[in-house]
Design a protein around this motif. Structure first.
Motif, PDB file in Angstrom:
ATOM      1  N   PRO A 127      -2.181  11.833  14.607  1.00  0.00           N
ATOM      2  CA  PRO A 127      -3.058  11.141  14.932  1.00  0.00           C
ATOM      3  C   PRO A 127      -4.119  11.449  16.044  1.00  0.00           C
ATOM      4  CG  PRO A 127      -1.392   9.741  15.514  1.00  0.00           C
ATOM      5  CD  PRO A 127      -1.016  11.024  14.846  1.00  0.00           C
ATOM      6  N   GLU A 128      -5.446  11.172  15.954  1.00  0.00           N
ATOM      7  CA  GLU A 128      -6.176  11.533  17.055  1.00  0.00           C
ATOM      8  C   GLU A 128      -5.779  11.352  18.508  1.00  0.00           C
ATOM      9  OE1 GLU A 128     -10.987  11.145  18.277  1.00  0.00           O
ATOM     10  OE2 GLU A 128     -10.217   9.956  16.841  1.00  0.00           O
ATOM     11  N   PHE A 129      -5.741  12.479  19.159  1.00  0.00           N
ATOM     12  CA  PHE A 129      -4.971  12.470  20.312  1.00  0.00           C
ATOM     13  C   PHE A 129      -3.601  11.612  20.767  1.00  0.00           C
ATOM     14  CE2 PHE A 129      -9.719  12.373  21.277  1.00  0.00           C
ATOM     15  CZ  PHE A 129      -9.792  13.707  21.510  1.00  0.00           C
ATOM     16  N   GLY A 130      -3.133  11.704  19.506  1.00  0.00           N
ATOM     17  CA  GLY A 130      -1.672  10.944  19.493  1.00  0.00           C
ATOM     18  C   GLY A 130      -1.644   9.577  19.535  1.00  0.00           C
ATOM     19  N   ALA A 131      -2.839   8.976  19.373  1.00  0.00           N
ATOM     20  CA  ALA A 131      -3.036   7.370  19.397  1.00  0.00           C
ATOM     21  C   ALA A 131      -2.856   6.599  18.408  1.00  0.00           C
ATOM     22  CB  ALA A 131      -4.487   7.025  19.981  1.00  0.00           C
ATOM     23  N   GLY A 132      -1.653   5.921  18.300  1.00  0.00           N
ATOM     24  CA  GLY A 132      -1.694   5.131  17.326  1.00  0.00           C
ATOM     25  C   GLY A 132      -0.048   5.590  16.500  1.00  0.00           C
ATOM     26  N   ALA A 133       0.777   4.882  15.891  1.00  0.00           N
ATOM     27  CA  ALA A 133       1.918   5.187  15.319  1.00  0.00           C
ATOM     28  C   ALA A 133       1.857   5.348  13.711  1.00  0.00           C
ATOM     29  CB  ALA A 133       3.053   4.167  15.641  1.00  0.00           C
ATOM     30  N   ASN A 134       0.756   5.748  13.365  1.00  0.00           N
ATOM     31  CA  ASN A 134       0.464   6.157  11.714  1.00  0.00           C
ATOM     32  C   ASN A 134      -0.283   7.571  11.907  1.00  0.00           C
ATOM     33  OD1 ASN A 134       0.213   6.398   9.031  1.00  0.00           O
ATOM     34  ND2 ASN A 134      -1.283   4.601   9.093  1.00  0.00           N
ATOM     35  N   THR A 135       0.174   8.631  11.260  1.00  0.00           N
ATOM     36  CA  THR A 135      -0.462   9.949  11.476  1.00  0.00           C
ATOM     37  C   THR A 135      -1.602  10.155  10.391  1.00  0.00           C
ATOM     38  OG1 THR A 135       1.717  10.778  12.191  1.00  0.00           O
ATOM     39  CG2 THR A 135       0.063  12.441  11.486  1.00  0.00           C
ATOM     40  N   TRP A 147       9.826  10.233   1.557  1.00  0.00           N
ATOM     41  CA  TRP A 147      10.798   9.250   0.852  1.00  0.00           C
ATOM     42  C   TRP A 147       9.812   8.185  -0.199  1.00  0.00           C
ATOM     43  CZ3 TRP A 147      15.889   9.219   1.063  1.00  0.00           C
ATOM     44  CH2 TRP A 147      16.693   9.964   2.241  1.00  0.00           C
ATOM     45  N   ASP A 148       8.535   7.996   0.188  1.00  0.00           N
ATOM     46  CA  ASP A 148       7.809   7.380  -0.830  1.00  0.00           C
ATOM     47  C   ASP A 148       6.288   7.557  -0.501  1.00  0.00           C
ATOM     48  OD1 ASP A 148       5.925   5.315  -1.916  1.00  0.00           O
ATOM     49  OD2 ASP A 148       7.461   3.773  -1.460  1.00  0.00           O
ATOM     50  N   LEU A 149       5.779   8.295  -1.099  1.00  0.00           N
ATOM     51  CA  LEU A 149       4.262   9.246  -0.737  1.00  0.00           C
ATOM     52  C   LEU A 149       3.247   8.045  -0.330  1.00  0.00           C
ATOM     53  CD1 LEU A 149       4.183  12.127  -3.016  1.00  0.00           C
ATOM     54  CD2 LEU A 149       4.625  12.242  -0.476  1.00  0.00           C
ATOM     55  N   SER A 150       3.527   6.775  -0.876  1.00  0.00           N
ATOM     56  CA  SER A 150       2.556   5.712  -0.630  1.00  0.00           C
ATOM     57  C   SER A 150       2.600   5.074   0.766  1.00  0.00           C
ATOM     58  CB  SER A 150       2.572   4.584  -1.451  1.00  0.00           C
ATOM     59  OG  SER A 150       3.842   4.000  -1.539  1.00  0.00           O
ATOM     60  N   ILE A 382      10.536  -1.716  14.376  1.00  0.00           N
ATOM     61  CA  ILE A 382      10.833  -3.169  14.027  1.00  0.00           C
ATOM     62  C   ILE A 382      10.378  -3.448  12.676  1.00  0.00           C
ATOM     63  CG2 ILE A 382      10.403  -3.861  16.424  1.00  0.00           C
ATOM     64  CD1 ILE A 382       7.430  -4.771  15.215  1.00  0.00           C
ATOM     65  N   THR A 383      10.119  -2.127  11.699  1.00  0.00           N
ATOM     66  CA  THR A 383       9.605  -2.515  10.470  1.00  0.00           C
ATOM     67  C   THR A 383      10.199  -1.263   9.483  1.00  0.00           C
ATOM     68  OG1 THR A 383       7.961  -2.951   8.916  1.00  0.00           O
ATOM     69  CG2 THR A 383       7.353  -1.597  10.753  1.00  0.00           C
ATOM     70  N   ALA A 384      10.087  -1.540   8.239  1.00  0.00           N
ATOM     71  CA  ALA A 384      10.364  -0.269   7.490  1.00  0.00           C
ATOM     72  C   ALA A 384       8.985   0.203   7.238  1.00  0.00           C
ATOM     73  CB  ALA A 384      10.995  -0.745   6.079  1.00  0.00           C
ATOM     74  N   PRO A 385       8.781   1.589   6.665  1.00  0.00           N
ATOM     75  CA  PRO A 385       7.608   2.312   6.499  1.00  0.00           C
ATOM     76  C   PRO A 385       6.631   1.271   5.712  1.00  0.00           C
ATOM     77  CG  PRO A 385       9.475   3.827   6.054  1.00  0.00           C
ATOM     78  CD  PRO A 385       9.865   2.556   6.312  1.00  0.00           C
ATOM     79  N   PHE A 386       5.512   1.125   6.402  1.00  0.00           N
ATOM     80  CA  PHE A 386       4.326   0.619   5.684  1.00  0.00           C
ATOM     81  C   PHE A 386       3.197   1.386   4.968  1.00  0.00           C
ATOM     82  CE2 PHE A 386       3.401   0.755  10.430  1.00  0.00           C
ATOM     83  CZ  PHE A 386       2.226   1.385  10.211  1.00  0.00           C
ATOM     84  N   PRO A 387       2.407   0.730   4.129  1.00  0.00           N
ATOM     85  CA  PRO A 387       1.611   1.431   3.364  1.00  0.00           C
ATOM     86  C   PRO A 387       0.649   2.518   4.209  1.00  0.00           C
ATOM     87  CG  PRO A 387       1.413  -0.609   2.486  1.00  0.00           C
ATOM     88  CD  PRO A 387       2.628  -0.882   3.705  1.00  0.00           C
ATOM     89  N   VAL A 388       0.534   3.742   3.723  1.00  0.00           N
ATOM     90  CA  VAL A 388      -0.205   4.658   4.524  1.00  0.00           C
ATOM     91  C   VAL A 388      -1.552   4.364   4.777  1.00  0.00           C
ATOM     92  CG1 VAL A 388      -0.844   6.121   2.652  1.00  0.00           C
ATOM     93  CG2 VAL A 388      -0.586   7.253   5.057  1.00  0.00           C
ATOM     94  N   GLU A 389      -2.275   3.480   4.000  1.00  0.00           N
ATOM     95  CA  GLU A 389      -3.648   3.066   4.441  1.00  0.00           C
ATOM     96  C   GLU A 389      -3.736   2.108   5.525  1.00  0.00           C
ATOM     97  OE1 GLU A 389      -2.996   4.386   0.253  1.00  0.00           O
ATOM     98  OE2 GLU A 389      -2.018   2.516   1.371  1.00  0.00           O
ATOM     99  N   GLN A 390      -2.643   1.561   5.757  1.00  0.00           N
ATOM    100  CA  GLN A 390      -2.667   0.481   6.768  1.00  0.00           C
ATOM    101  C   GLN A 390      -2.618   1.127   8.370  1.00  0.00           C
ATOM    102  OE1 GLN A 390       0.508  -2.400   5.825  1.00  0.00           O
ATOM    103  NE2 GLN A 390       0.794  -3.055   8.214  1.00  0.00           N
ATOM    104  N   ARG A 391      -3.864   0.928   9.135  1.00  0.00           N
ATOM    105  CA  ARG A 391      -3.855   1.708  10.340  1.00  0.00           C
ATOM    106  C   ARG A 391      -2.593   1.401  11.339  1.00  0.00           C
ATOM    107  NH1 ARG A 391      -9.295   3.836  10.641  1.00  0.00           N
ATOM    108  NH2 ARG A 391      -9.166   3.833  12.925  1.00  0.00           N
ATOM    109  N   TYR A 392      -2.237   0.081  11.425  1.00  0.00           N
ATOM    110  CA  TYR A 392      -1.058  -0.048  11.981  1.00  0.00           C
ATOM    111  C   TYR A 392      -0.405  -1.454  11.765  1.00  0.00           C
ATOM    112  CZ  TYR A 392      -4.536  -3.254  14.228  1.00  0.00           C
ATOM    113  OH  TYR A 392      -5.445  -4.453  14.350  1.00  0.00           O
TER     114      TYR A 392
END
Length: 477
Positions: A127-135, A147-150, A382-392
């Motif tokens: 992610p931009e400058f590594g900010a946020g835990a969704n790439t 494991w799930d491309l969504s 604290i969670t399983a992988p969430f939808p890629v469209e979800q920013r966080y």
């Protein structure tokens, strides 16, 4: 030589053994990777920048040397996270501001890794400058979970983790401030290790003593992570906080499988909500330590000030490193980065003094905790992988978070207390998504951490579950 799919499935340690015997060459490995990337990375988007011409030239130079002079990795290819400079290779930091930036010199860490026989062939997405835990970023788009491309691959080392899981890397470089190695390792079913600060020398930027963020290794199993940590470790005068390499290698420590006597498990470190399924999976994994005769108890140090402390220190880090970009390139920054920088610029000296005092107190309590326990175990995410469209992650188990980083408390609390921490694959949700167990040791005890992680990895029996072919989202019922 083995077929490319057999090479892709092999462990990094096995590949290095084959390199040393001459059974394979670095050029063979680059050919195998290039073919695998063509097959799978279009769906995953883990490695958006490739540099195979540079890699082959470096490999050819390395092959001119005697085997004994080819370094610890002996020519094994390694991708570098796109936050870190590689000479002559496009390095964007996931930002439109640097979308065409080509560094003229590599970071110290890259120079050291190449001197250790690593061959850089790609940059992994971030992610931009590594900010946020969704790439995801505006330069290359989103990285998807094999494991799930969504689903999200997490971040900020999401490209590195997804490359490992999908077989386009044997080892991968990552970095970690608030879980950026550990979260994607958990989401993608691989191993990621945040070392003690100073363990891996890097080029200082903005301040000599910035120590929330560190560089570290990622791989598909514990021994491979230990191998890469050995290749990355060592002091350098240009990084005054760097540490010398230990006398005993980290790989030897992992292979020793030295058993911890007493470990603690906490479902939440006392500071965060956790998805109940994730908590159950990680608890079950931690309790399996008892099969090796290890005492497992529920406990945690007092980390109650972690959210306030990390919010302040992280904002300050963004202010000192990115304030000029806010002044000159504001329109090209994503909202979360702007928010971080502005929060930092609004801090007072009293705010900083309070946060530093909180950090000192939490670190002291944690070190005292490790007088009783050899390791602390908890969920890596604290969670399983969430939808890629979800920013966080905005909510968990009925709790709504105040901002886009608060959901990472279970990892950034450990950042604050200066401990090495590792995410180990420990099971799967009912939907078949990976879950990671965070394993934590006292500061500078990577050897004990790796030994315990390798032992538990044996017990859990999940080694070898990656790499996988990317999987589409399950059809809805």
């Amino acid at each position: 030589m083995a077929a490319h799919h057999e090479l892709i499935q092999a462990t990094a340690c096995k590949i290095v053994d084959q390199l040393r015997t001459g059974e394979v060459t670095p050029l063979d490995l680059l050919d195998a990777l290039e073919q695998r990337i063509a097959e799978v990375d279009g769906a995953v988007n883990a490695l958006p920048t490739l540099c195979f011409d540079r890699a082959r030239a470096r490999a050819a130079d390395l092959m001119k040397k005697p085997q004994s002079e080819r370094g610890l990795l002996a020519g094994l290819p390694v991708p570098i996270k796109d936050l870190t400079a590689v000479e002559g290779v496009r390095t964007t930091q996931g930002s439109p501001i640097f979308k065409d930036h080509v560094p003229t010199r590599s970071d110290l860490m890259v120079e050291h890794l190449e001197a250790s026989g690593g061959v850089v062939y790609a940059k992994s997405n971030t992610p931009e400058f590594g900010a946020g835990a969704n790439t995801f970023n505006e330069v290359f788009g989103a990285t998807r979970n094999p494991w799930d491309l969504s689903r999200s691959a997490a971040g900020s080392s999401g490209g590195a983790a997804a490359a490992l899981a999908s077989g386009t890397a044997w080892l991968a470089h990552g970095s970690d401030m608030g879980g950026s190695l550990r979260n994607p390792a958990s989401f993608c079913g691989v191993v990621g290790l945040r070392p003690s600060f100073g363990r891996v020398a890097h080029t200082p930027a903005a301040a000599i003593d910035r120590n929330l963020g560190v560089q570290g290794p990622m791989a598909r199993n514990v021994e491979d992570v230990a191998l890469l940590l050995d290749a990355m470790s060592g002091e350098h005068a240009a990084d005054p906080l760097s540490l010398p390499s230990p006398v005993t290698s980290f790989l030897a420590a992992a292979r020793a499988r030295t058993k911890p006597l007493r470990v603690a498990y906490s479902p939440d470190l006392g500071i965060t909500p956790v998805d109940p399924e994730v908590a159950a999976i990680t608890r079950k994994a931690a309790e399996r330590f008892a099969e090796s005769g290890v005492v497992v108890e529920q406990a945690q140090p007092d980390l109650s000030e972690a959210h306030e402390c990390f919010h302040v220190l992280r904002a300050f880090d963004f202010a000192i490193s990115k304030a000029e970009l806010l002044r000159t390139k504001r329109d090209l920054l994503k909202p979360e980065v702007i928010w971080n920088i502005e929060q930092g610029l609004a801090l007072s000296v009293d705010d900083l003094a309070r946060a530093e005092a909180q950090r000192v107190a939490m670190a002291a309590r944690t070190i005292a905790f490790f007088e009783t326990y050899d390791l602390l175990l908890c969920p890596a995410t604290i969670t399983a992988p969430f939808p890629v469209e979800q920013r966080y992650l905005a909510e968990c188990n009925g709790h709504t978070f105040d901002n886009y980083v608060e959901w990472l408390g279970i990892v950034y609390a450990i950042t604050l207390v200066c401990c090495p921490a590792l995410s180990l694959p420990c099971g799967f949700t009912s939907a078949g998504l990976p879950v990671g167990l965070q394993m934590i040791a006292r500061p500078r005890n990577e050897a004990g951490l790796l030994a315990g992680a390798a032992l538990l990895e044996d017990v859990l029996g999940l080694r070898g579950t990656t790499p996988i072919d990317p999987r589409p989202a399950p059809a809805s019922l």
